[in-house]
Design a protein around this motif. Sequence first.
Motif, PDB file in Angstrom:
ATOM      1  N   ASP A 103       0.457  -0.930  -0.093  1.00 52.21           N
ATOM      2  CA  ASP A 103      -0.232  -0.129  -0.032  1.00 52.21           C
ATOM      3  C   ASP A 103       1.085   1.197  -0.038  1.00 52.21           C
ATOM      4  O   ASP A 103       1.829   1.777   1.355  1.00 52.21           O
ATOM      5  CB  ASP A 103      -0.396  -0.034   1.322  1.00 52.21           C
ATOM      6  CG  ASP A 103      -1.852   1.084   0.852  1.00 52.21           C
ATOM      7  OD1 ASP A 103      -1.734   1.364   0.394  1.00 52.21           O
ATOM      8  OD2 ASP A 103      -2.511   1.379   2.076  1.00 52.21           O
ATOM      9  N   ILE A 104       0.115   2.151  -1.298  1.00 53.95           N
ATOM     10  CA  ILE A 104       2.275   3.352  -1.080  1.00 53.95           C
ATOM     11  C   ILE A 104       1.516   3.958   0.014  1.00 53.95           C
ATOM     12  O   ILE A 104       2.675   4.935   0.420  1.00 53.95           O
ATOM     13  CB  ILE A 104       1.631   3.981  -2.692  1.00 53.95           C
ATOM     14  CG1 ILE A 104      -0.198   4.304  -3.008  1.00 53.95           C
ATOM     15  CG2 ILE A 104       1.834   3.095  -3.712  1.00 53.95           C
ATOM     16  CD1 ILE A 104      -0.149   5.633  -3.726  1.00 53.95           C
ATOM     17  N   PHE A 105       0.075   4.125   0.435  1.00 56.49           N
ATOM     18  CA  PHE A 105       0.263   5.510   1.941  1.00 56.49           C
ATOM     19  C   PHE A 105       0.300   4.528   3.229  1.00 56.49           C
ATOM     20  O   PHE A 105      -0.304   5.626   4.187  1.00 56.49           O
ATOM     21  CB  PHE A 105      -0.989   5.795   2.018  1.00 56.49           C
ATOM     22  CG  PHE A 105      -1.226   6.768   0.146  1.00 56.49           C
ATOM     23  CD1 PHE A 105      -0.642   7.804  -0.466  1.00 56.49           C
ATOM     24  CD2 PHE A 105      -2.759   6.278  -0.811  1.00 56.49           C
ATOM     25  CE1 PHE A 105      -0.635   8.316  -1.161  1.00 56.49           C
ATOM     26  CE2 PHE A 105      -2.769   6.762  -1.449  1.00 56.49           C
ATOM     27  CZ  PHE A 105      -2.287   8.086  -1.830  1.00 56.49           C
ATOM     28  N   GLY A 106       0.582   3.574   2.869  1.00 58.42           N
ATOM     29  CA  GLY A 106       1.086   2.538   4.263  1.00 58.42           C
ATOM     30  C   GLY A 106       0.054   2.336   4.849  1.00 58.42           C
ATOM     31  O   GLY A 106      -0.856   1.685   4.100  1.00 58.42           O
ATOM     32  N   GLY A 107      -0.923   2.640   6.417  1.00 57.81           N
ATOM     33  CA  GLY A 107      -1.869   1.915   6.281  1.00 57.81           C
ATOM     34  C   GLY A 107      -2.750   3.304   6.985  1.00 57.81           C
ATOM     35  O   GLY A 107      -3.688   2.859   7.403  1.00 57.81           O
ATOM     36  N   VAL A 108      -2.902   4.404   6.333  1.00 61.84           N
ATOM     37  CA  VAL A 108      -2.910   5.666   6.614  1.00 61.84           C
ATOM     38  C   VAL A 108      -5.106   5.130   6.296  1.00 61.84           C
ATOM     39  O   VAL A 108      -5.838   5.608   6.429  1.00 61.84           O
ATOM     40  CB  VAL A 108      -3.045   6.769   5.584  1.00 61.84           C
ATOM     41  CG1 VAL A 108      -3.354   8.049   5.598  1.00 61.84           C
ATOM     42  CG2 VAL A 108      -1.378   7.154   6.574  1.00 61.84           C
ATOM     43  N   LEU A 109      -4.905   4.902   4.604  1.00 60.31           N
ATOM     44  CA  LEU A 109      -6.376   4.511   4.486  1.00 60.31           C
ATOM     45  C   LEU A 109      -6.795   3.691   4.959  1.00 60.31           C
ATOM     46  O   LEU A 109      -7.949   3.274   4.837  1.00 60.31           O
ATOM     47  CB  LEU A 109      -6.089   4.503   2.522  1.00 60.31           C
ATOM     48  CG  LEU A 109      -5.831   5.454   2.867  1.00 60.31           C
ATOM     49  CD1 LEU A 109      -5.571   5.644   0.457  1.00 60.31           C
ATOM     50  CD2 LEU A 109      -6.286   7.335   2.988  1.00 60.31           C
ATOM     51  N   LYS A 110      -6.367   2.393   5.640  1.00 59.22           N
ATOM     52  CA  LYS A 110      -6.973   1.981   6.817  1.00 59.22           C
ATOM     53  C   LYS A 110      -7.838   2.236   7.555  1.00 59.22           C
ATOM     54  O   LYS A 110      -9.652   2.334   8.024  1.00 59.22           O
ATOM     55  CB  LYS A 110      -6.359   1.436   7.348  1.00 59.22           C
ATOM     56  CG  LYS A 110      -5.387   0.265   6.434  1.00 59.22           C
ATOM     57  CD  LYS A 110      -4.085  -0.753   7.353  1.00 59.22           C
ATOM     58  CE  LYS A 110      -3.841  -1.380   6.516  1.00 59.22           C
ATOM     59  NZ  LYS A 110      -2.439  -2.529   7.504  1.00 59.22           N
ATOM     60  N   PHE A 111      -7.974   3.864   7.540  1.00 52.62           N
ATOM     61  CA  PHE A 111      -8.960   5.150   8.819  1.00 52.62           C
ATOM     62  C   PHE A 111     -10.249   5.182   7.809  1.00 52.62           C
ATOM     63  O   PHE A 111      -9.547   5.654   5.959  1.00 52.62           O
ATOM     64  CB  PHE A 111      -8.055   5.748   8.937  1.00 52.62           C
ATOM     65  CG  PHE A 111      -7.599   5.215  10.343  1.00 52.62           C
ATOM     66  CD1 PHE A 111      -7.744   5.849  11.532  1.00 52.62           C
ATOM     67  CD2 PHE A 111      -5.998   5.079  10.104  1.00 52.62           C
ATOM     68  CE1 PHE A 111      -7.321   5.042  12.494  1.00 52.62           C
ATOM     69  CE2 PHE A 111      -5.651   4.526  11.052  1.00 52.62           C
ATOM     70  CZ  PHE A 111      -5.631   4.974  12.592  1.00 52.62           C
ATOM     71  N   LYS A 112     -11.135   4.639   8.179  1.00 53.14           N
ATOM     72  CA  LYS A 112     -12.755   5.468   7.627  1.00 53.14           C
ATOM     73  C   LYS A 112     -12.338   7.055   7.295  1.00 53.14           C
ATOM     74  O   LYS A 112     -13.780   7.268   8.166  1.00 53.14           O
ATOM     75  CB  LYS A 112     -14.130   4.784   7.159  1.00 53.14           C
ATOM     76  CG  LYS A 112     -13.540   3.190   6.930  1.00 53.14           C
ATOM     77  CD  LYS A 112     -14.813   2.670   7.561  1.00 53.14           C
ATOM     78  CE  LYS A 112     -14.693   2.424   8.791  1.00 53.14           C
ATOM     79  NZ  LYS A 112     -14.247   1.121   9.635  1.00 53.14           N
ATOM     80  N   SER A 113     -11.455   7.723   7.615  1.00 56.62           N
ATOM     81  CA  SER A 113     -11.654   9.372   7.545  1.00 56.62           C
ATOM     82  C   SER A 113     -11.522  10.341   6.163  1.00 56.62           C
ATOM     83  O   SER A 113     -11.535   9.378   5.368  1.00 56.62           O
ATOM     84  CB  SER A 113      -9.587   9.532   7.970  1.00 56.62           C
ATOM     85  OG  SER A 113      -9.294   9.029   6.773  1.00 56.62           O
ATOM     86  N   ARG A 114     -11.142  10.912   7.004  1.00 56.81           N
ATOM     87  CA  ARG A 114     -11.674  12.650   5.568  1.00 56.81           C
ATOM     88  C   ARG A 114     -11.093  12.175   3.990  1.00 56.81           C
ATOM     89  O   ARG A 114     -10.784  12.825   3.018  1.00 56.81           O
ATOM     90  CB  ARG A 114     -11.711  13.367   6.077  1.00 56.81           C
ATOM     91  CG  ARG A 114     -10.641  14.423   6.751  1.00 56.81           C
ATOM     92  CD  ARG A 114     -10.470  15.864   7.034  1.00 56.81           C
ATOM     93  NE  ARG A 114     -11.993  15.923   8.102  1.00 56.81           N
ATOM     94  CZ  ARG A 114     -12.801  16.922   7.882  1.00 56.81           C
ATOM     95  NH1 ARG A 114     -12.727  17.723   7.031  1.00 56.81           N
ATOM     96  NH2 ARG A 114     -13.438  16.821   9.367  1.00 56.81           N
TER      97      ARG A 114
END
Length: 358
Positions: A103-114
């Motif tokens: 995952d190129i963004f690490g685990g950042v997008l595992k959060f259902k965030s903005r």
Amino acid sequence: MELFYKVLYPLLLFVNAAMGNWWNMAVSESAGTLNNSIESAPPLRRDSCQRLTFLVDRQKQLCQLSDHIVQVIQSGAEQALEECQHQFRHSRWNCSTVSNSTDIFGGVLKFKSRESAFVHALSSAALAHSVARACSRGELNECSCDGRVRKRTPRHWQWGGCSEDIRYGEMFSRDFVDSKEDKNSDEGLMNLHNNEAGRRAVRSRMQRVCKCHGMSGSCSVRVCWRRLPQLRLVGDALATRYEGASHVKVVDRKRGKNIRKLRPLHLDMKKPNKTDLVYLEDSPDYCEPNDELGILGTRGRTCNRTSIGLDGCRLLCCGRGYQTRIRDHEEKCRCHFVWCCKVHCDVCRSKRDHHVCN
């Protein structure tokens, strides 16, 4: 329908909960590594698909059907990542990428965030934009210019030229990107909403361009066509939506059958429309490094001491303060024209303050 499914593959990876798998596909043939800036990847061809172990069999099968669509989507992925990093260049999370990861963004997008909402919307928009542009350029056999607009009969002007087919781009994006989402899950509902918001950001900014024809510039005939907006305009619009994203929750409504809907977290909040971005969870802390999530933190980032915005030292440095360093700066100055035909400039040197977060 058979022809349409020939082009339904690559962006499945581009937007599946993290844009990373498609991007990994786009750069998997490159010897370089991803950093905060994009490195150009060589064109990916369909014969590479079998070597991509993170693809399931059906994905590999679809990937192998067309070199052209794979390369169009690779270009779209590069543009989307570049736009993401432009829009977040002053933010605590600057759309930084992580090498040696699935995952190129690490685990950042595992959060259902903005942030996840923005990436999904931008990814979906970039796919629709990239495919529609390729259609008008004749790069794909499955589509061409948009002939539907010619059926309209406007007054004082007529349709002509090559209108870019955003409808086909949207159809491609919707059927391809959305097909991986589970509408019965909370995350799937959120992603589907944001995917559609991204596509609508492109469609609503389509431009009508006209050219006059006639004797002596009389403009007796005005021929018009529809043109895609620059992806930068779409990115700017989605960045605005990101700032005003709606915090929502999933509610079950039983009216004959179970229907799950996104609703504002609090009753006094406005119900989001189809162009708004929505998120289910608060963002993680981007101030400090987090290796597990691939968050780099803001230490060492350059900040603007006089700004009160996101790039200002107070916000970007998360209250830790900053250091001021003096750097030598060179620029051309006292330029003058020398006949013929050169411009001669001196090199002026100065010292400038450079502010870095603690």
